[in-house]
Design a protein around this motif. Sequence first.
Motif, short mmCIF file in Angstrom:
data_model
loop_
_atom_site.label_atom_id
_atom_site.label_comp_id
_atom_site.label_asym_id
_atom_site.label_seq_id
_atom_site.Cartn_x
_atom_site.Cartn_y
_atom_site.Cartn_z
N UNK A 80 -19.19 46.43 -30.58
CA UNK A 80 -20.50 46.26 -30.72
C UNK A 80 -20.92 45.71 -29.70
N UNK A 81 -20.48 45.64 -28.61
CA UNK A 81 -20.97 45.00 -27.12
C UNK A 81 -20.78 46.17 -26.20
N UNK A 82 -21.50 46.11 -25.16
CA UNK A 82 -21.31 46.79 -23.72
C UNK A 82 -19.93 46.55 -23.30
N UNK A 83 -19.16 47.84 -23.00
CA UNK A 83 -17.93 47.42 -22.17
C UNK A 83 -18.33 47.25 -20.57
N UNK A 84 -17.89 46.28 -19.99
CA UNK A 84 -18.33 45.98 -18.78
C UNK A 84 -16.87 46.01 -18.11
N UNK A 85 -17.05 46.06 -16.83
CA UNK A 85 -15.99 46.35 -15.62
C UNK A 85 -15.83 45.17 -14.72
N UNK A 86 -14.54 44.51 -14.54
CA UNK A 86 -14.43 43.72 -13.36
C UNK A 86 -13.34 44.17 -12.43
N UNK A 87 -13.95 45.02 -11.35
CA UNK A 87 -13.05 45.54 -10.28
C UNK A 87 -12.33 44.28 -9.60
N UNK A 88 -10.92 44.63 -9.61
CA UNK A 88 -10.05 43.48 -8.96
C UNK A 88 -9.24 44.15 -7.64
N UNK A 89 -9.61 45.37 -7.46
CA UNK A 89 -8.90 45.90 -6.15
C UNK A 89 -9.34 47.48 -6.10
N UNK A 90 -9.42 47.68 -4.78
CA UNK A 90 -9.94 48.92 -4.21
C UNK A 90 -9.34 48.98 -2.92
N UNK A 91 -8.24 49.61 -3.05
CA UNK A 91 -7.29 49.79 -1.74
C UNK A 91 -7.03 50.99 -1.44
N UNK A 92 -6.90 51.32 -0.06
CA UNK A 92 -6.54 52.58 0.56
C UNK A 92 -5.12 52.50 0.56
N UNK A 93 -4.68 53.61 -0.16
CA UNK A 93 -2.87 53.56 -0.24
C UNK A 93 -2.57 54.62 0.68
N UNK A 94 -3.28 55.51 1.31
CA UNK A 94 -2.88 56.74 1.87
C UNK A 94 -2.26 57.70 1.26
N UNK A 112 -15.25 54.15 -26.82
CA UNK A 112 -14.51 53.48 -27.95
C UNK A 112 -14.63 52.12 -28.15
N UNK A 113 -14.41 51.31 -27.02
CA UNK A 113 -14.27 49.97 -27.19
C UNK A 113 -15.62 49.39 -27.58
N UNK A 114 -16.80 50.17 -26.91
CA UNK A 114 -18.11 49.61 -27.16
C UNK A 114 -18.54 49.81 -28.68
N UNK A 115 -18.11 51.08 -29.20
CA UNK A 115 -18.34 51.19 -30.50
C UNK A 115 -17.52 50.17 -31.68
N UNK A 116 -16.13 49.84 -31.16
CA UNK A 116 -15.43 49.05 -32.03
C UNK A 116 -16.00 47.46 -31.88
#
Length: 211
Positions: A61-75, A55-59
Amino acid sequence: MTAITKANSVIPTTWHSLAPLWQGKETEVQKGLPHTQLAPAWQLLLLGDGSPTRHLQLLTGEPTEVDVIDMSLIGVDLDGAPDLIQAVPEPRVRRQVWLRTASGQRLAYATSWWEASHVDEYLQNRSLPIWASLTRLRTELYRDVQGIYYGNCTALESAFEQTGPFWGRHYLFWHHGQPLTLIYEVFSPYLTKYLGAMQLDKTDIKSNRTC
């Protein structure tokens, strides 16, 4: 509060939830909200079961990209997440991202919780939006929106460079009848540029009526 990894990079140990001024459950999601509370275009984005990154890409007109800021094992930690986190098998991994345009405008924030043993299977390229990753795998999914929020978050005001309150939601992704991941999303008011005002006043509603 942050934790330092072996590479001396900073990883967040908390995630950005809204302090709700109002919140609704599945019943509100299913029946929809008054347009004076949430405008129709915003309801399509928040209450619909389509892909927000698409939806964001269609709105924009640009590709939607991702900035990963956290990838944590929380158990087995419940992590202050919505109660539905208990549907995701333990141990769990938490992933936090910004969704932005290719030109750098932040449009949304998302936190997701995954079963640690399966996260690499579904997020083979962790820099891709979840929708893009699962589409590449031809994964059949059902997006089950369970809660909606309207509230404030100082960290998101700073990150979006927009004043709150913000609208957010949480939902489960189901795959083959089993919960795959729990996702909590908050959208930037910057999207009013494309969607219009977040709420309609009574005058707007009356002017849209026809005989």
